[in-house]
Design a protein around this motif. Structure first.
Motif, PDB file in Angstrom:
ATOM      1  N   ASP A 171       0.763  -1.271   0.113  1.00  0.00           N
ATOM      2  CA  ASP A 171       0.121  -0.001   0.023  1.00  0.00           C
ATOM      3  C   ASP A 171       0.913   1.256   0.106  1.00  0.00           C
ATOM      4  O   ASP A 171       0.316   2.344   0.077  1.00  0.00           O
ATOM      5  CB  ASP A 171      -0.944  -0.123   1.203  1.00  0.00           C
ATOM      6  CG  ASP A 171      -0.372  -0.142   2.441  1.00  0.00           C
ATOM      7  OD1 ASP A 171       1.128  -0.132   2.727  1.00  0.00           O
ATOM      8  OD2 ASP A 171      -0.970  -0.232   3.542  1.00  0.00           O
ATOM      9  N   ALA A 172       2.123   1.114  -0.191  1.00  0.00           N
ATOM     10  CA  ALA A 172       2.954   1.958  -0.285  1.00  0.00           C
ATOM     11  C   ALA A 172       4.174   1.765  -1.171  1.00  0.00           C
ATOM     12  O   ALA A 172       4.496   0.318  -1.247  1.00  0.00           O
ATOM     13  CB  ALA A 172       3.535   2.678   1.072  1.00  0.00           C
ATOM     14  N   TRP A 195       7.397   0.223  -2.465  1.00  0.00           N
ATOM     15  CA  TRP A 195       8.682  -0.412  -2.044  1.00  0.00           C
ATOM     16  C   TRP A 195       9.873  -0.435  -3.265  1.00  0.00           C
ATOM     17  O   TRP A 195       9.771  -0.606  -4.185  1.00  0.00           O
ATOM     18  CB  TRP A 195       8.233  -1.897  -1.977  1.00  0.00           C
ATOM     19  CG  TRP A 195       9.286  -3.103  -1.506  1.00  0.00           C
ATOM     20  CD1 TRP A 195      10.274  -3.472  -2.335  1.00  0.00           C
ATOM     21  CD2 TRP A 195       9.659  -3.497  -0.196  1.00  0.00           C
ATOM     22  NE1 TRP A 195      11.140  -4.192  -1.564  1.00  0.00           N
ATOM     23  CE2 TRP A 195      10.667  -4.325  -0.461  1.00  0.00           C
ATOM     24  CE3 TRP A 195       8.850  -3.491   0.926  1.00  0.00           C
ATOM     25  CZ2 TRP A 195      11.140  -5.108   0.839  1.00  0.00           C
ATOM     26  CZ3 TRP A 195       9.347  -4.124   2.251  1.00  0.00           C
ATOM     27  CH2 TRP A 195      10.485  -4.925   1.925  1.00  0.00           C
ATOM     28  N   ARG A 242      10.866  11.917  -0.561  1.00  0.00           N
ATOM     29  CA  ARG A 242       9.546  11.721  -0.279  1.00  0.00           C
ATOM     30  C   ARG A 242       8.600  12.141  -1.234  1.00  0.00           C
ATOM     31  O   ARG A 242       7.437  11.358  -1.389  1.00  0.00           O
ATOM     32  CB  ARG A 242       9.360  12.816   1.000  1.00  0.00           C
ATOM     33  CG  ARG A 242       7.672  12.524   1.750  1.00  0.00           C
ATOM     34  CD  ARG A 242       7.502  13.316   3.075  1.00  0.00           C
ATOM     35  NE  ARG A 242       8.311  12.893   3.994  1.00  0.00           N
ATOM     36  CZ  ARG A 242       8.184  13.194   5.438  1.00  0.00           C
ATOM     37  NH1 ARG A 242       7.536  14.212   5.694  1.00  0.00           N
ATOM     38  NH2 ARG A 242       8.867  12.599   6.048  1.00  0.00           N
ATOM     39  N   ALA A 245       6.008   9.862  -3.447  1.00  0.00           N
ATOM     40  CA  ALA A 245       4.465  10.112  -3.185  1.00  0.00           C
ATOM     41  C   ALA A 245       3.856  10.341  -4.741  1.00  0.00           C
ATOM     42  O   ALA A 245       2.789   9.739  -4.707  1.00  0.00           O
ATOM     43  CB  ALA A 245       4.243  11.527  -2.416  1.00  0.00           C
ATOM     44  N   ALA A 281       3.417   6.899  -5.907  1.00  0.00           N
ATOM     45  CA  ALA A 281       2.320   6.230  -5.249  1.00  0.00           C
ATOM     46  C   ALA A 281       0.828   6.899  -5.880  1.00  0.00           C
ATOM     47  O   ALA A 281      -0.091   5.969  -5.855  1.00  0.00           O
ATOM     48  CB  ALA A 281       2.351   6.399  -3.827  1.00  0.00           C
ATOM     49  N   GLU A 282       0.911   8.017  -6.169  1.00  0.00           N
ATOM     50  CA  GLU A 282      -0.294   8.606  -6.621  1.00  0.00           C
ATOM     51  C   GLU A 282      -0.854   7.941  -8.026  1.00  0.00           C
ATOM     52  O   GLU A 282      -1.998   7.714  -8.412  1.00  0.00           O
ATOM     53  CB  GLU A 282      -0.026  10.029  -6.978  1.00  0.00           C
ATOM     54  CG  GLU A 282      -0.236  10.807  -5.758  1.00  0.00           C
ATOM     55  CD  GLU A 282       0.205  12.302  -6.062  1.00  0.00           C
ATOM     56  OE1 GLU A 282       0.327  12.576  -7.120  1.00  0.00           O
ATOM     57  OE2 GLU A 282       0.229  13.043  -4.974  1.00  0.00           O
ATOM     58  N   TYR A 317       3.658   0.872  -6.852  1.00  0.00           N
ATOM     59  CA  TYR A 317       4.405   0.543  -5.708  1.00  0.00           C
ATOM     60  C   TYR A 317       5.604  -0.002  -6.022  1.00  0.00           C
ATOM     61  O   TYR A 317       6.339  -0.232  -4.973  1.00  0.00           O
ATOM     62  CB  TYR A 317       3.258  -0.243  -4.843  1.00  0.00           C
ATOM     63  CG  TYR A 317       2.010   0.697  -4.580  1.00  0.00           C
ATOM     64  CD1 TYR A 317       2.302   2.096  -4.268  1.00  0.00           C
ATOM     65  CD2 TYR A 317       1.006   0.138  -4.762  1.00  0.00           C
ATOM     66  CE1 TYR A 317       1.085   2.753  -3.838  1.00  0.00           C
ATOM     67  CE2 TYR A 317      -0.067   0.739  -4.487  1.00  0.00           C
ATOM     68  CZ  TYR A 317      -0.136   2.185  -3.852  1.00  0.00           C
ATOM     69  OH  TYR A 317      -1.212   2.865  -3.592  1.00  0.00           O
TER      70      TYR A 317
END
Length: 253
Positions: A29-30, A32, A171, A175, A178-179, A183
């Motif tokens: 869910d984030a 890797w 970061r 992000a 991820a959007e 992942y």
């Protein structure tokens, strides 16, 4: 002192075995972040100024598998230029099979996009990133990069995203991935990007190939950063090929 208990002969591993060894964690869910690098026995990250100069058949096999597993291939602009990056060439059937098994890949076999980090958006729209690909590259840049440079890259077919003011921060970079649901990240360099991600404690694992070569010279290491740091890692597996190539997978503790 003890013998390495999990060393495996590469030639004894079939494609399914290798996919299981290198599979990303399930239900992410984030992002890797997996990095993949090759170096010589004496620590050089390049030979003849290119990482390809250190490649071996075993390294190529794992290199292609890691791309098949990934959602996105992440690379710094300097490495993209030096290595003449084009779109990722992957095996559509294997990517579909990997997705069906929950190991990675893509449901329709589409290759992963190449995501290039460039604070200045200074890429040639005529380079292979834009002309030799079936998937639009993702250009990760900054708010202060020249608007005209960003426009040219958009016109060339890129997805351009700003992930920082004057510099792309780890970061904001993750992000942005991820959007887009990307992942399973495969970072292929270069040393500065890898070093920045390491310094930010944003790297989850390193797949490292030691080529059976001594090259001397003044080649760089696989990571470079402004400050020294220590990141403890755990050895997950070791593969050895007949020519002496050693492939290891290290995961953060």
């Amino acid at each position: 002192m003890q013998r390495i208990h999990n060393a495996t002969q590469l030639t004894a591993s079939n494609a399914d075995d290798l996919a299981e060894l290198y599979a990303y964690p399930s239900a992410l869910d984030a992002p890797w972040v997996r990095a993949n690098f090759v170096s010589s026995i004496d620590g050089a990250a390049t030979s003849g100024d290119l990482s390809a100069g250190l490649g071996t058949p075993a390294d190529k096999t794992v290199f292609m598998l890691l791309r098949d597993l990934a959602d996105v291939v992440l690379v710094g602009a300097g490495t993209a230029r030096a290595e003449n990056y084009g779109g990722a060439k992957t095996n559509a059937d294997r990517r579909r099979a990997l997705r069906a098994k929950g190991l990675g890949g893509h449901g329709d076999g589409t290759p992963p996009p190449i995501a290039v980090v460039t604070a200045s958006a200074s890429l040639d729209p005529e380079c292979r990133l834009f002309t030799d690909t079936t998937v639009a590259p993702l250009i990760i840049t900054t708010a202060t990069a020249p608007a005209e440079s960003k426009r040219r890259l958009v016109d060339a077919g890129a997805d351009v995203v700003e992930a920082g003011g004057v510099a792309v921060t780890p970061r904001a970079l993750l992000a942005a991935l991820a959007e887009r649901g990307l992942y399973r990240v495969l970072c292929e360099g270069g040393p500065h990007l890898f070093g920045e991600l390491l310094e930010a404690d944003a790297v989850d694992e390193l797949c490292h190939t030691t080529a059976p070569l001594l090259v001397g010279g003044a080649a760089r290491r696989i990571s470079l950063s402004a400050h020294e740091f220590r990141r403890p890692v755990e050895l997950r597996h070791t593969l050895v090929d007949d020519d002496g190539t050693i492939l290891t997978r290290w995961v953060r503790r």
